[in-house]
Design a protein around this motif. Sequence first.
Motif, PDB file in Angstrom:
ATOM      1  N   PRO A  76       0.813  -1.235   0.000  1.00  0.00           N
ATOM      2  CA  PRO A  76       0.000   0.000   0.000  1.00  0.00           C
ATOM      3  C   PRO A  76       0.838   1.274   0.000  1.00  0.00           C
ATOM      4  CG  PRO A  76      -0.823  -1.573   1.632  1.00  0.00           C
ATOM      5  CD  PRO A  76       0.517  -2.058   1.190  1.00  0.00           C
ATOM      6  N   GLN A  77       2.139   1.148   0.199  1.00  0.00           N
ATOM      7  CA  GLN A  77       2.990   2.346   0.196  1.00  0.00           C
ATOM      8  C   GLN A  77       3.622   2.614  -1.174  1.00  0.00           C
ATOM      9  OE1 GLN A  77       5.698   1.933   3.576  1.00  0.00           O
ATOM     10  NE2 GLN A  77       4.011   1.369   4.918  1.00  0.00           N
ATOM     11  N   THR A  78       3.143   1.903  -2.198  1.00  0.00           N
ATOM     12  CA  THR A  78       3.685   2.076  -3.551  1.00  0.00           C
ATOM     13  C   THR A  78       3.715   3.547  -3.978  1.00  0.00           C
ATOM     14  OG1 THR A  78       2.974  -0.117  -4.207  1.00  0.00           O
ATOM     15  CG2 THR A  78       3.293   1.467  -5.993  1.00  0.00           C
ATOM     16  N   PRO A 198       0.622  -8.296  13.007  1.00  0.00           N
ATOM     17  CA  PRO A 198       0.553  -7.097  13.849  1.00  0.00           C
ATOM     18  C   PRO A 198       1.597  -6.110  13.333  1.00  0.00           C
ATOM     19  CG  PRO A 198       1.668  -8.901  15.017  1.00  0.00           C
ATOM     20  CD  PRO A 198       1.263  -9.448  13.675  1.00  0.00           C
ATOM     21  N   ARG A 199       1.237  -4.829  13.139  1.00  0.00           N
ATOM     22  CA  ARG A 199       2.196  -3.911  12.498  1.00  0.00           C
ATOM     23  C   ARG A 199       3.502  -3.826  13.292  1.00  0.00           C
ATOM     24  NH1 ARG A 199       0.654   0.489   9.103  1.00  0.00           N
ATOM     25  NH2 ARG A 199       2.560   0.894   7.997  1.00  0.00           N
ATOM     26  N   PHE A 200       3.417  -3.398  14.546  1.00  0.00           N
ATOM     27  CA  PHE A 200       4.534  -3.411  15.505  1.00  0.00           C
ATOM     28  C   PHE A 200       3.989  -3.032  16.871  1.00  0.00           C
ATOM     29  CE2 PHE A 200       6.659   1.127  14.982  1.00  0.00           C
ATOM     30  CZ  PHE A 200       5.428   1.739  14.814  1.00  0.00           C
ATOM     31  N   SER A 229      12.809  -3.396  16.454  1.00  0.00           N
ATOM     32  CA  SER A 229      14.040  -2.630  16.715  1.00  0.00           C
ATOM     33  C   SER A 229      14.637  -2.003  15.460  1.00  0.00           C
ATOM     34  CB  SER A 229      15.080  -3.536  17.388  1.00  0.00           C
ATOM     35  OG  SER A 229      14.590  -3.949  18.634  1.00  0.00           O
ATOM     36  N   GLU A 230      13.829  -1.121  14.859  1.00  0.00           N
ATOM     37  CA  GLU A 230      14.264  -0.461  13.623  1.00  0.00           C
ATOM     38  C   GLU A 230      15.017   0.840  13.938  1.00  0.00           C
ATOM     39  OE1 GLU A 230      10.923   0.251  11.093  1.00  0.00           O
ATOM     40  OE2 GLU A 230      12.084   1.205   9.506  1.00  0.00           O
ATOM     41  N   GLN A 231      14.439   1.658  14.843  1.00  0.00           N
ATOM     42  CA  GLN A 231      15.081   2.943  15.169  1.00  0.00           C
ATOM     43  C   GLN A 231      15.173   3.111  16.682  1.00  0.00           C
ATOM     44  OE1 GLN A 231      13.673   6.531  13.285  1.00  0.00           O
ATOM     45  NE2 GLN A 231      14.776   5.947  11.431  1.00  0.00           N
ATOM     46  N   THR A 314      13.051  -4.870   0.124  1.00  0.00           N
ATOM     47  CA  THR A 314      13.028  -3.443  -0.183  1.00  0.00           C
ATOM     48  C   THR A 314      12.360  -2.627   0.918  1.00  0.00           C
ATOM     49  OG1 THR A 314      10.881  -3.647  -1.254  1.00  0.00           O
ATOM     50  CG2 THR A 314      12.830  -3.882  -2.667  1.00  0.00           C
ATOM     51  N   ASP A 315      11.418  -3.238   1.669  1.00  0.00           N
ATOM     52  CA  ASP A 315      10.561  -2.480   2.592  1.00  0.00           C
ATOM     53  C   ASP A 315       9.840  -1.347   1.860  1.00  0.00           C
ATOM     54  OD1 ASP A 315       9.319  -1.788   4.990  1.00  0.00           O
ATOM     55  OD2 ASP A 315      10.912  -0.404   5.553  1.00  0.00           O
ATOM     56  N   THR A 316       9.439  -1.569   0.644  1.00  0.00           N
ATOM     57  CA  THR A 316       8.606  -0.586  -0.068  1.00  0.00           C
ATOM     58  C   THR A 316       7.479  -0.136   0.859  1.00  0.00           C
ATOM     59  OG1 THR A 316       9.017  -1.538  -2.241  1.00  0.00           O
ATOM     60  CG2 THR A 316       6.924  -0.369  -1.974  1.00  0.00           C
TER      61      THR A 316
HETATM   62  N1  GUN Z   1       7.337   0.202  11.466  1.00  0.00           N
HETATM   63  C1  GUN Z   1       5.997   0.099  11.593  1.00  0.00           C
HETATM   64  N2  GUN Z   1       5.386   0.305  10.414  1.00  0.00           N
HETATM   65  C2  GUN Z   1       6.349   0.548   9.515  1.00  0.00           C
HETATM   66  C3  GUN Z   1       6.335   0.836   8.119  1.00  0.00           C
HETATM   67  O1  GUN Z   1       5.303   0.910   7.471  1.00  0.00           O
HETATM   68  N3  GUN Z   1       7.548   1.022   7.536  1.00  0.00           N
HETATM   69  C4  GUN Z   1       8.708   0.935   8.235  1.00  0.00           C
HETATM   70  N4  GUN Z   1       9.867   1.117   7.612  1.00  0.00           N
HETATM   71  N5  GUN Z   1       8.745   0.674   9.546  1.00  0.00           N
HETATM   72  C5  GUN Z   1       7.579   0.491  10.177  1.00  0.00           C
END
Ligand code: GUN
Length: 432
Positions: A76-78, A198-200, A229-231, A314-316
């Motif tokens: 959906p983020q295309t 679940p999104r996060f 643990s992305e950021q 890619t994490d598009t």
């Molecule tokens: N963390 C939760 N949702 C998202 C997302 O849509 N993209 C990214 N990069 N990180 C997320």
Amino acid sequence: MADLLLGQVLRYAGDPFTTPDAARPITHGAVLVDAGRIADVGEADDLRARHPRARVHDHGSRLISAGFIDAHVHYPQTAIIASWGKRLIDWLNSYTFPEEMRFADPAYANDIADRYLDLVLARGTTTVCSYATIHPTSVDAIFAAARARGMRVFAGKTCMDRNAPEGLRDTTQSAYDDSKRLLQKWHGLDRLSYVITPRFSPTSTPEQLAALGALWREYPDCLMQTHLSEQTDEIAWVHDLFPQSRDYLDTYEAQGLLREGAVYGHAIHLTERERARLIEAGASLVHCPTSNTFIGSGLFDMSLAQSLRVGLATDTGGGSNFSMLRTMAAAYEVAQLRGQSLHPSQLWWLATQGSARALHAEGKIGNIAVGMEADLVVIDLASTPAIEQATRRATDLWQAVFPTIMMGDDRAVAEVWVGGRPLPVTQPRAEV
Ligand code: GUN
Ligand code: ZN
């Protein structure tokens, strides 16, 4: 009638992270495709003799590989890919959530799903594992589009019951009910797999995570995907939201969302305990290098590939490109910044077998071997003048492949086969 593809065949007999010489390229090779599967692989002369009636597709010195597998995307983020600005949480609030809101309209979801799959197919990606939005019809859209193209696709309804705007929130009960209904509708149909999503942790209450953990126990052969643990500021937020949890991973573990089949995107800033638990549990990680540089998240530790299933993605549209070639280049550069030099054979493997293993699909896709599904990409290793001149002095396959990894794009993709059929490679037309 069977099809015989001739070219340089790139296949693997193992994992190049643990077995450095795992690649088994065949310079004058051939792949026989019959009834959707790879029926024979070997030297071109041998296969021509064995299968004299097969229809021949002579690709000369082009590379024949398993199709690319993009193990973490948000289809959906295309339309918001390459949107300027700031850090993860701002980016989600400014671009992602408003765009995901539009998927309440099924016609819009269908349109983007079609556009997205055509964009990735034109880049040689034959399988994706996608998040949808909270709207059940957004799941129907991506599965219907994949089914129409004969693609093996993984996807699930993104669940969020807090810290998201009105219109993008479900509840504990509706997330469970909708996910279950979609799973029963799509999982195992043709080449489609439902993924509990679940999104996060910041956008799910512990109760919602527990409900999805319960659903996963009911359908243990499904995958479960989420972000981890992305950021650093995201991690600090998780600590505030879950004061009783030992760490970010524990917010999932406590609700039954950690075991084999768990697929965590990003996983950059891990504690020692988290690393040890992920390894012990047999979880999968997905490295998203163009996203991690674009959103400024950090540098993934590729040494984890020695002990875990690691895929590439890619994490598009957090990532800045739909192409797995561009993603391999970014993976190389991110590893360099950590003092790790990834060999081209490891980069290519990550984008094929590595991602297949992360999705527990390595028996079906991601390699060229008899019995595997015939999802293939044919790559021109001299697709632009810049690449062509850089390959002229190559004395082995990897020297010939590396300039395409570092500089290649959709122009390198000569042909794509999905489920044993060649696709016309068409770029979606620009809207006027
Ligand atoms: N963390 C939760 N949702 C998202 C997302 O849509 N993209 C990214 N990069 N990180 C997320
Ligand atoms: Zn993501």
